[in-house]
Design a protein around this motif. Structure first.
Motif, PDB file in Angstrom:
ATOM      1  N   ILE A 240      19.337  13.359  98.405  1.00  0.00           N
ATOM      2  CA  ILE A 240      20.523  13.454  99.363  1.00  0.00           C
ATOM      3  C   ILE A 240      20.481  12.415 100.204  1.00  0.00           C
ATOM      4  O   ILE A 240      19.685  12.226 101.081  1.00  0.00           O
ATOM      5  CB  ILE A 240      20.633  14.962  99.968  1.00  0.00           C
ATOM      6  N   TYR A 241      21.469  11.487  99.859  1.00  0.00           N
ATOM      7  CA  TYR A 241      21.460  10.320 100.787  1.00  0.00           C
ATOM      8  C   TYR A 241      22.695  10.109 101.662  1.00  0.00           C
ATOM      9  O   TYR A 241      23.854  10.259 101.156  1.00  0.00           O
ATOM     10  CB  TYR A 241      21.488   8.948  99.854  1.00  0.00           C
ATOM     11  N   ARG A 242      22.699   9.876 102.823  1.00  0.00           N
ATOM     12  CA  ARG A 242      23.817   9.760 103.940  1.00  0.00           C
ATOM     13  C   ARG A 242      24.187   8.631 104.249  1.00  0.00           C
ATOM     14  O   ARG A 242      23.099   7.768 104.503  1.00  0.00           O
ATOM     15  CB  ARG A 242      23.723  10.588 105.168  1.00  0.00           C
ATOM     16  N   PHE A 243      25.464   8.007 103.917  1.00  0.00           N
ATOM     17  CA  PHE A 243      25.653   6.464 104.306  1.00  0.00           C
ATOM     18  C   PHE A 243      26.852   6.620 105.016  1.00  0.00           C
ATOM     19  O   PHE A 243      27.868   6.997 104.807  1.00  0.00           O
ATOM     20  CB  PHE A 243      25.839   5.904 102.799  1.00  0.00           C
TER      21      PHE A 243
ATOM     22  N   VAL B  60      20.981  12.843  92.166  1.00  0.00           N
ATOM     23  CA  VAL B  60      21.526  12.097  93.261  1.00  0.00           C
ATOM     24  C   VAL B  60      22.678  12.390  94.107  1.00  0.00           C
ATOM     25  O   VAL B  60      23.483  12.277  93.155  1.00  0.00           O
ATOM     26  CB  VAL B  60      21.426  10.683  92.998  1.00  0.00           C
ATOM     27  N   ILE B  61      22.706  12.825  95.197  1.00  0.00           N
ATOM     28  CA  ILE B  61      24.181  13.132  96.009  1.00  0.00           C
ATOM     29  C   ILE B  61      24.263  12.289  97.194  1.00  0.00           C
ATOM     30  O   ILE B  61      23.171  12.143  97.843  1.00  0.00           O
ATOM     31  CB  ILE B  61      23.939  14.712  96.371  1.00  0.00           C
ATOM     32  N   VAL B  62      25.296  11.914  97.185  1.00  0.00           N
ATOM     33  CA  VAL B  62      25.651  10.802  98.324  1.00  0.00           C
ATOM     34  C   VAL B  62      26.565  11.605  99.433  1.00  0.00           C
ATOM     35  O   VAL B  62      27.746  12.166  99.097  1.00  0.00           O
ATOM     36  CB  VAL B  62      26.521   9.632  97.785  1.00  0.00           C
ATOM     37  N   ASP B  63      26.134  11.778 100.604  1.00  0.00           N
ATOM     38  CA  ASP B  63      26.909  12.205 101.632  1.00  0.00           C
ATOM     39  C   ASP B  63      27.721  11.158 102.030  1.00  0.00           C
ATOM     40  O   ASP B  63      27.182  10.364 102.873  1.00  0.00           O
ATOM     41  CB  ASP B  63      26.036  12.898 102.598  1.00  0.00           C
TER      42      ASP B  63
ATOM     43  N   THR C 169      30.107  12.781  97.751  1.00  0.00           N
ATOM     44  CA  THR C 169      30.554  14.096  98.320  1.00  0.00           C
ATOM     45  C   THR C 169      30.887  14.055  99.581  1.00  0.00           C
ATOM     46  O   THR C 169      30.642  13.086 100.433  1.00  0.00           O
ATOM     47  CB  THR C 169      29.469  15.312  98.322  1.00  0.00           C
ATOM     48  N   GLU C 170      31.607  15.043 100.399  1.00  0.00           N
ATOM     49  CA  GLU C 170      31.948  15.174 101.647  1.00  0.00           C
ATOM     50  C   GLU C 170      33.038  14.146 102.432  1.00  0.00           C
ATOM     51  O   GLU C 170      33.348  14.242 103.609  1.00  0.00           O
ATOM     52  CB  GLU C 170      30.647  14.913 102.803  1.00  0.00           C
ATOM     53  N   HIS C 171      33.381  13.358 101.475  1.00  0.00           N
ATOM     54  CA  HIS C 171      34.402  12.458 102.205  1.00  0.00           C
ATOM     55  C   HIS C 171      35.712  12.893 102.068  1.00  0.00           C
ATOM     56  O   HIS C 171      35.996  13.880 101.535  1.00  0.00           O
ATOM     57  CB  HIS C 171      34.429  10.965 101.009  1.00  0.00           C
ATOM     58  N   MET C 172      36.729  12.051 102.713  1.00  0.00           N
ATOM     59  CA  MET C 172      38.112  12.208 103.048  1.00  0.00           C
ATOM     60  C   MET C 172      38.883  12.287 101.643  1.00  0.00           C
ATOM     61  O   MET C 172      38.511  11.360 100.926  1.00  0.00           O
ATOM     62  CB  MET C 172      38.882  11.549 104.001  1.00  0.00           C
TER      63      MET C 172
ATOM     64  N   VAL D  19      32.277  13.404  91.704  1.00  0.00           N
ATOM     65  CA  VAL D  19      33.007  13.645  92.765  1.00  0.00           C
ATOM     66  C   VAL D  19      33.134  14.859  93.470  1.00  0.00           C
ATOM     67  O   VAL D  19      33.753  15.739  92.653  1.00  0.00           O
ATOM     68  CB  VAL D  19      34.052  12.720  92.905  1.00  0.00           C
ATOM     69  N   ARG D  20      32.518  15.446  94.413  1.00  0.00           N
ATOM     70  CA  ARG D  20      32.715  17.115  94.526  1.00  0.00           C
ATOM     71  C   ARG D  20      33.051  17.087  96.142  1.00  0.00           C
ATOM     72  O   ARG D  20      32.379  16.274  96.931  1.00  0.00           O
ATOM     73  CB  ARG D  20      31.418  17.856  94.240  1.00  0.00           C
ATOM     74  N   ARG D  21      33.534  17.847  96.637  1.00  0.00           N
ATOM     75  CA  ARG D  21      33.832  18.164  97.991  1.00  0.00           C
ATOM     76  C   ARG D  21      32.640  18.294  98.875  1.00  0.00           C
ATOM     77  O   ARG D  21      32.821  17.665  99.997  1.00  0.00           O
ATOM     78  CB  ARG D  21      34.766  19.164  98.121  1.00  0.00           C
ATOM     79  N   THR D  22      31.616  19.126  98.631  1.00  0.00           N
ATOM     80  CA  THR D  22      30.367  19.227  99.418  1.00  0.00           C
ATOM     81  C   THR D  22      29.120  19.045  98.771  1.00  0.00           C
ATOM     82  O   THR D  22      29.060  19.191  97.639  1.00  0.00           O
ATOM     83  CB  THR D  22      30.560  20.767  99.759  1.00  0.00           C
ATOM     84  N   ILE D  23      28.062  18.990  99.546  1.00  0.00           N
ATOM     85  CA  ILE D  23      26.887  18.680  99.022  1.00  0.00           C
ATOM     86  C   ILE D  23      26.452  20.021  98.229  1.00  0.00           C
ATOM     87  O   ILE D  23      25.882  20.056  97.208  1.00  0.00           O
ATOM     88  CB  ILE D  23      25.941  18.419 100.048  1.00  0.00           C
TER      89      ILE D  23
END
Length: 724
Positions: A447-450, A477-480, A512-515, A536-540
């Motif tokens: 889980i990677y936050r950018f 691999v999940i991108v926050d 995930t998590e973006h607007m 593309v998913r709304r949440t982690i």
């Protein structure tokens, strides 16, 4: 377009008047040496500086939204026009110069009017605090250096730092000790009084003392310069010399001056507005500058500008509104009519000390010190703007500062905050593993936050961070992307390539998590298929569930137990259709219908329908998994409406009746399950069903009509069988 006049005097209070009158008189007194000196620098007779301190200041006060900024003859425009006139071979105070200089003021006003119509005031939004501070400090130090030769007994300096140093050296070679003592003592008295009694008008006392020294001690006999005597009388309106002036030169120099006036005035006004807690309208200020310069042109004066030194003086003595400018303008009128004899007694070193004392408050070296401690990059930007003004002039200082600001923004965006996230046992959410010693990565999951928008300058960093973190056993691999507000085409192409590469490696990849606006950009950039494929998913959490990872997560040898059991209530923890709305925006209904058609097309036998009745439609949905119970209920209802699209071998009346019965059985099971496990959600399910029926009636009235008919036939058949 708001064209109200005297906006700063709205709801004026009488208790403002004493300080406004005092500040106005002081401004008028200080304007005498400043305006006369800069008029001379521009190539006009000194008296025209006083003429430029009447109408321009009044017209500026009429249109400005700044309650304290003061307009008048000032250094930068005067220096530019003086240099331009000299470059064209026009002798100072000659008829040719006196025709050319007002024309440049007129064209400066015209250009400023054009800038106003183009709403160019937004340019100040792109100028950072370090640029603004360096710019203002550079101008203040430049003007101080211009004044030093006058303290030494010489004439005002001109040009940038090299020329100013030469002027100071030349003045020092012919130094007048009495002038130096008088100037330094005046400056010391003002500075000390400002600290001990900041509200006391020491400036007027010092000025009066200078006049008394001239009258009784005759200090002019010791080589101390006095202001030039001025003939009494008000300025006359003049016809602009369109025929006798090179209009291309006047318009060109007018454009240069207009840019300097706009930049210097807006930056200075915003600086004072920020420090004193009020707001201005940048575009309206450009209009005020335009009107002021046209007013200056019609009285034969040079271009005029916002004055930092006089505004600082106004700030010091508590001026509250533009009544200060009105008082200053009318005080100058009285001076021109009845007090010009007084002007000839004013010692230049005393007035110069007053100007320097005002400018000392403007220099923001305290900001430079703060920037040096907290942000070296912004400190360098401050110094670049500061020395840019000192060495190259006003406009180049602004340009250098803005360029460096944009470079700093790009450098910051290319190296944004980023982290790899994990789970802390017993807590909700996901945490930076490098900053939380109890955070553990989920097994087989990255889980990677950018924390930045993704664009050409940082997408390589984004890609390398992820690819370097992948291990042999990595499955997800999940991108926050919660801080990601935009992507460009370079980033879009790179995301598409990364998805394809990970898919070949058997790795699930999610953003995930973006607007929701980022999803719209993805569709516009041609990678909307990644949304449809479920990348593309709304949440982690939704991405983890989609890839088969449910609470409790397995963490590098540590298993998380949440209250001793696993949470598995998708009706509350997830809402896939809300996620569809987030992902697809205006296309939501079409995308839901598309999934319904996909499910219908994928089922070809009765056993498959019986499996749906037992297990739900989760396995039949492609890409978008983890569907909640309430949302499954909506999918099932939409499938019922599309019964006429069944494969041919299942499309007869008997099969359709059986399938409708199976779907209703599943919906009944969902209701019972929610009522048993989460009775508080049952009412929500009922409301959703009612709203769904209304939506379906509007979206597909023919399908809804057929469904009602089939349901009636199903009930009749059921009642008939029960009767038999």
């Amino acid at each position: 377009m708001n064209m109200k006049i005297f906006q700063t005097m709205k709801n004026y209070k009488l208790n403002y008047l004493p300080k406004d009158i005092l500040a106005g008189i002081i401004i008028a007194a200080v304007s005498i040496p400043i305006s006369m000196g800069y008029a001379e620098v521009s190539g006009l007779p000194p008296v025209y500086g006083l003429y430029g301190s009447v109408l321009p200041i009044l017209f500026f006060a009429m249109f400005t939204t700044s309650p304290q900024f003061i307009f008048g003859v000032d250094a930068a425009p005067a220096a530019i026009i003086g240099a331009a006139a000299a470059g064209l071979g026009l002798q100072a105070q000659s008829p040719e110069a006196m025709a050319f200089i007002p024309m440049t003021a007129f064209f400066a006003g015209v250009w400023l009017m054009i800038f106003f119509l183009l709403k160019a005031g937004k340019m100040v939004d792109y100028i950072s605090t370090p640029v603004m501070g360096g710019f203002i400090s550079g101008i203040a130090v430049t003007i101080i250096l211009m004044q030093i030769p006058k303290i030494l007994g010489g004439s005002s300096g001109t040009g940038e730092l090299p020329e100013l140093i030469v002027s100071i050296i030349e003045a020092a070679s012919h130094i007048n000790p009495v002038s130096v003592v008088l100037g330094i003592c005046s400056l010391a008295v003002i500075v000390v009084a400002r600290k001990l009694a900041p509200k006391f008008p020491m400036v007027i006392v010092v000025m009066a003392a200078g006049v008394l020294l001239t009258i009784f001690c005759h200090i002019d006999q010791y080589g101390v310069k006095l202001l030039s005597a001025v003939e009494p009388g008000l300025p006359h309106f003049q016809c602009l010399q369109f025929r006798s002036v090179d209009l291309s030169q006047a318009a060109g120099r007018g454009l240069m001056v207009a840019v300097v006036i706009m930049a210097e005035t807006l930056l200075s006004e915003n600086n004072f507005a920020f420090r004193n807690g009020y707001k201005i309208r940048d575009n309206q200020e450009i209009l005020a500058c335009a009107v002021g310069n046209i007013a200056s042109a019609v009285v034969g004066c040079c271009p005029v500008n916002g004055s930092i030194s006089r505004t600082s003086m106004n700030d010091q003595y508590g001026g509250r509104t533009q009544m200060v400018s009105i008082v200053a303008g009318f005080t100058m009128v009285l001076l021109l009519l009845f007090g010009t004899g007084f002007i000839g007694y004013l010692p230049v070193p005393v007035l110069t000390a007053i100007v320097i004392s005002a400018l000392m408050k403007v220099v923001e070296f305290d900001l430079a010190e703060r920037l040096f401690r907290v942000s070296r990059n912004e400190f360098y930007i401050f110094m670049a703007a500061f020395f840019g003004v000192l060495l190259l002039g006003t406009i180049y200082g602004v340009i250098i500062g803005i360029i460096l600001s944009f470079i700093a923004v790009v450098l910051k965006a290319t190296n944004p905050p980023r982290a790899f996230l994990g789970v802390i046992p017993g807590r909700e959410g996901f945490y930076d593993c490098s900053k939380n010693r109890y955070a553990h990565e989920i097994e087989h999951v990255i889980i990677y936050r950018f924390s930045e928008s993704l664009f050409f300058a940082n997408v390589k960093t984004f890609q390398e961070d992820i690819e370097n973190s992948i291990k042999e056993d990595t499955k997800v691999v999940i991108v926050d992307a919660g801080a990601m507000t935009s992507i460009d085409i370079t980033a879009a192409d790179r995301l598409e390539m990364m998805c394809d590469r990970f898919e070949k490696q058997g790795i699930h990849f999610y953003m995930t998590e973006h607007m929701a606006s980022v999803n719209e950009q993805m569709r516009q950039l041609g990678i909307g298929h990644l949304i449809e494929k479920g990348n593309v998913r709304r949440t982690i959490t939704a991405a983890l569930h989609d890839s088969g990872y449910m609470e409790p997560y397995v963490l590098n040898g540590y298993t998380v137990h949440k209250n001793g059991h696993m949470l598995n209530i998708p009706a509350e923890t997830e809402n896939t259709l809300e996620e569809f709305t987030w992902a697809f925006g205006d296309e939501t209904v079409d995308q839901i219908e598309k999934r319904v058609h996909q499910v219908l097309e994928s089922i070809h036998s009765m056993p498959e329908w019986e499996e749906i009745a037992e297990q739900g439609i989760e396995s039949s949905l492609k890409y978008w998994h983890g569907i909640g119970a309430i949302d499954e209920d909506e999918f099932l209802r939409r499938m019922e409406i599309h019964m006429d699209e069944l494969p041919e071998k299942l499309a007869d009346q008997d099969h359709r009746r059986i399938i409708l019965g199976l779907l209703e059985k599943r919906r009944h099971h969902i209701r019972e399950q929610i009522g048993r496990e989460h009775p508080e959600v049952l009412e929500r399910l009922q409301r959703r069903r009612e709203k769904l029926e209304q939506r379906l009636e509007k979206q597909n009235p023919e399908g809804a009509r057929r469904l009602r008919q089939w349901e009636r036939e199903l009930r009749w058949k059921k009642e008939e069988n029960e009767t038999i």
